[in-house]
Design a protein around this motif. Structure first.
Motif, PDB file in Angstrom:
ATOM      1  N   THR A  95      21.746  98.510-130.980  1.00 21.34           N
ATOM      2  CA  THR A  95      21.491  98.009-129.635  1.00 21.34           C
ATOM      3  C   THR A  95      20.164  97.261-129.646  1.00 21.34           C
ATOM      4  O   THR A  95      19.194  97.722-130.249  1.00 21.34           O
ATOM      5  CB  THR A  95      21.431  99.174-128.632  1.00 21.34           C
ATOM      6  N   ILE A  96      20.121  96.102-128.986  1.00 19.23           N
ATOM      7  CA  ILE A  96      18.927  95.261-128.994  1.00 19.23           C
ATOM      8  C   ILE A  96      18.185  95.417-127.676  1.00 19.23           C
ATOM      9  O   ILE A  96      18.760  95.259-126.589  1.00 19.23           O
ATOM     10  CB  ILE A  96      19.300  93.780-129.206  1.00 19.23           C
ATOM     11  N   ARG A  97      16.886  95.727-127.758  1.00 20.01           N
ATOM     12  CA  ARG A  97      16.029  95.790-126.577  1.00 20.01           C
ATOM     13  C   ARG A  97      15.338  94.427-126.429  1.00 20.01           C
ATOM     14  O   ARG A  97      14.440  94.104-127.193  1.00 20.01           O
ATOM     15  CB  ARG A  97      14.985  96.894-126.730  1.00 20.01           C
ATOM     16  N   GLN A  98      15.762  93.649-125.466  1.00 21.59           N
ATOM     17  CA  GLN A  98      15.292  92.275-125.371  1.00 21.59           C
ATOM     18  C   GLN A  98      13.804  92.155-125.060  1.00 21.59           C
ATOM     19  O   GLN A  98      13.150  91.219-125.479  1.00 21.59           O
ATOM     20  CB  GLN A  98      16.115  91.505-124.336  1.00 21.59           C
ATOM     21  N   GLU A  99      13.242  93.128-124.329  1.00 22.98           N
ATOM     22  CA  GLU A  99      11.818  93.022-124.023  1.00 22.98           C
ATOM     23  C   GLU A  99      10.963  93.111-125.276  1.00 22.98           C
ATOM     24  O   GLU A  99       9.814  92.687-125.301  1.00 22.98           O
ATOM     25  CB  GLU A  99      11.390  94.116-123.033  1.00 22.98           C
ATOM     26  N   ALA A 100      11.557  93.668-126.357  1.00 14.87           N
ATOM     27  CA  ALA A 100      10.819  93.792-127.615  1.00 14.87           C
ATOM     28  C   ALA A 100      11.293  92.785-128.654  1.00 14.87           C
ATOM     29  O   ALA A 100      10.862  92.812-129.790  1.00 14.87           O
ATOM     30  CB  ALA A 100      10.970  95.208-128.173  1.00 14.87           C
ATOM     31  N   ALA A 101      12.213  91.900-128.262  1.00 13.86           N
ATOM     32  CA  ALA A 101      12.772  90.980-129.243  1.00 13.86           C
ATOM     33  C   ALA A 101      12.975  89.600-128.639  1.00 13.86           C
ATOM     34  O   ALA A 101      14.029  89.009-128.744  1.00 13.86           O
ATOM     35  CB  ALA A 101      14.107  91.530-129.761  1.00 13.86           C
ATOM     36  N   ASP A 102      11.965  89.096-127.972  1.00 10.51           N
ATOM     37  CA  ASP A 102      12.043  87.793-127.316  1.00 10.51           C
ATOM     38  C   ASP A 102      11.455  86.727-128.233  1.00 10.51           C
ATOM     39  O   ASP A 102      10.255  86.552-128.310  1.00 10.51           O
ATOM     40  CB  ASP A 102      11.285  87.849-125.989  1.00 10.51           C
ATOM     41  N   CYS A 103      12.346  86.006-128.927  1.00 13.65           N
ATOM     42  CA  CYS A 103      11.878  85.007-129.878  1.00 13.65           C
ATOM     43  C   CYS A 103      11.707  83.635-129.227  1.00 13.65           C
ATOM     44  O   CYS A 103      11.110  82.749-129.810  1.00 13.65           O
ATOM     45  CB  CYS A 103      12.839  84.913-131.061  1.00 13.65           C
ATOM     46  N   ALA A 105      10.489  82.368-125.643  1.00 12.64           N
ATOM     47  CA  ALA A 105       9.971  82.756-124.336  1.00 12.64           C
ATOM     48  C   ALA A 105      10.501  81.878-123.209  1.00 12.64           C
ATOM     49  O   ALA A 105      10.677  82.332-122.079  1.00 12.64           O
ATOM     50  CB  ALA A 105       8.448  82.720-124.354  1.00 12.64           C
ATOM     51  N   ASP A 106      10.760  80.584-123.495  1.00 21.72           N
ATOM     52  CA  ASP A 106      11.230  79.696-122.447  1.00 21.72           C
ATOM     53  C   ASP A 106      12.693  79.925-122.105  1.00 21.72           C
ATOM     54  O   ASP A 106      13.140  79.594-121.011  1.00 21.72           O
ATOM     55  CB  ASP A 106      11.015  78.230-122.852  1.00 21.72           C
ATOM     56  N   ALA A 107      13.471  80.478-123.012  1.00 24.29           N
ATOM     57  CA  ALA A 107      14.881  80.779-122.786  1.00 24.29           C
ATOM     58  C   ALA A 107      15.222  82.037-123.574  1.00 24.29           C
ATOM     59  O   ALA A 107      15.788  81.965-124.659  1.00 24.29           O
ATOM     60  CB  ALA A 107      15.766  79.609-123.223  1.00 24.29           C
ATOM     61  N   PRO A 108      14.871  83.209-123.062  1.00 20.22           N
ATOM     62  CA  PRO A 108      15.041  84.452-123.807  1.00 20.22           C
ATOM     63  C   PRO A 108      16.490  84.771-124.113  1.00 20.22           C
ATOM     64  O   PRO A 108      17.389  84.462-123.343  1.00 20.22           O
ATOM     65  CB  PRO A 108      14.428  85.506-122.878  1.00 20.22           C
ATOM     66  N   GLY A 145      24.981  74.973-122.439  1.00 19.55           N
ATOM     67  CA  GLY A 145      23.544  75.162-122.604  1.00 19.55           C
ATOM     68  C   GLY A 145      23.014  76.460-122.023  1.00 19.55           C
ATOM     69  O   GLY A 145      22.097  77.057-122.557  1.00 19.55           O
ATOM     70  N   GLY A 146      23.584  76.915-120.925  1.00 19.57           N
ATOM     71  CA  GLY A 146      23.100  78.140-120.289  1.00 19.57           C
ATOM     72  C   GLY A 146      23.956  79.343-120.613  1.00 19.57           C
ATOM     73  O   GLY A 146      24.091  80.259-119.790  1.00 19.57           O
TER      74      GLY A 146
END
Length: 229
Positions: A95-103, A105-108, A145-146
């Protein structure tokens, strides 16, 4: 022995892959964009593939052919369900925790699970519990794109391409649906005919699971046009 067996007209075949998905025995595969009967002994002569073909490229014929070998079919199915024969860390479920894996920043990223490829995905994993499932054709994320915000966010994601993988996704997906509490499914596919194989596999998987799971199909054009969802 002389028996009834399917015959595929290569000139009529459009390469949609629906017959390969409908063949429970794995007798049909896509070769160079065309359906091909790979092994006579995998064809039971029942013709589940016939109604799946939109081009009328499949028919019955009677000819000399090896007898249907149910045991060989079961062995082949079991082999396909095995995980890749490697110790690659990338195939381990997590499971991925996005708050700790935001590569970015402009489009997490909104991805919440790994792996995402249908062939590599585990049948059982904690993140399936009560999940909404996104099943996406490989190309859809590139055309839209989104895609992360619109489709991946809040869902467990599985991706694949029936034309490139050449496997019956319905088997694997039905196991996932049977073994887990999936609330609903969104399927994103491209407008091209070969994506019909993925849609067919998902619908068949729901049927085989014996569950009533809501399905929403979203078709995306090559220029990124999508309906409001």
């Amino acid at each position: 022995m002389l028996r009834k067996i399917i015959e595929i007209n290569e000139e009529k075949c459009t390469g949609c892959g629906l017959c390969a998905k409908a063949c429970h025995e794995g007798a049909i595969a896509m070769v160079n964009g065309k359906a091909k009967l790979m092994r006579d002994d995998y064809c039971d002569g029942m013709g589940d593939c016939l109604p799946a073909c939109p081009a009328g490229a499949i028919s019955f014929t009677e000819r000399e052919a090896a007898a249907y070998d149910a045991a060989a079919v079961q062995r082949a199915k079991a082999e396909k369900q095995k995980p890749p024969d490697c110790a690659c860390p990338g195939t381990m479920a997590k499971t991925i925790r996005q708050e700790a894996a935001d590569c970015c920043a402009d489009a997490p990223s909104r991805l919440s699970n790994w792996p995402v490829q249908i062939r590599l995905a585990p049948v059982k994993a904690p993140y399936y519990a009560g999940a909404d499932l996104l099943i996406a054709a490989d190309c859809t994320a590139y055309a839209c794109g989104g895609f992360h915000e619109r489709f991946i966010k809040g869902r467990v994601t599985l991706v694949g391409c029936p034309k490139l993988d050449g496997v019956n996704y319905a088997d694997k997906l039905s196991q996932i649906l049977e073994e887990n509490d999936i609330r609903g499914i969104v399927l994103t596919r491209m407008e091209v005919p070969c994506c019909g194989g993925l849609e067919f596999a998902v619908k068949r998987a729901i049927e085989w699971s014996g569950k009533e799971i809501p399905l929403q199909v979203v078709t995306i054009s090559a220029d990124g046009e999508i309906p409001d969802v």
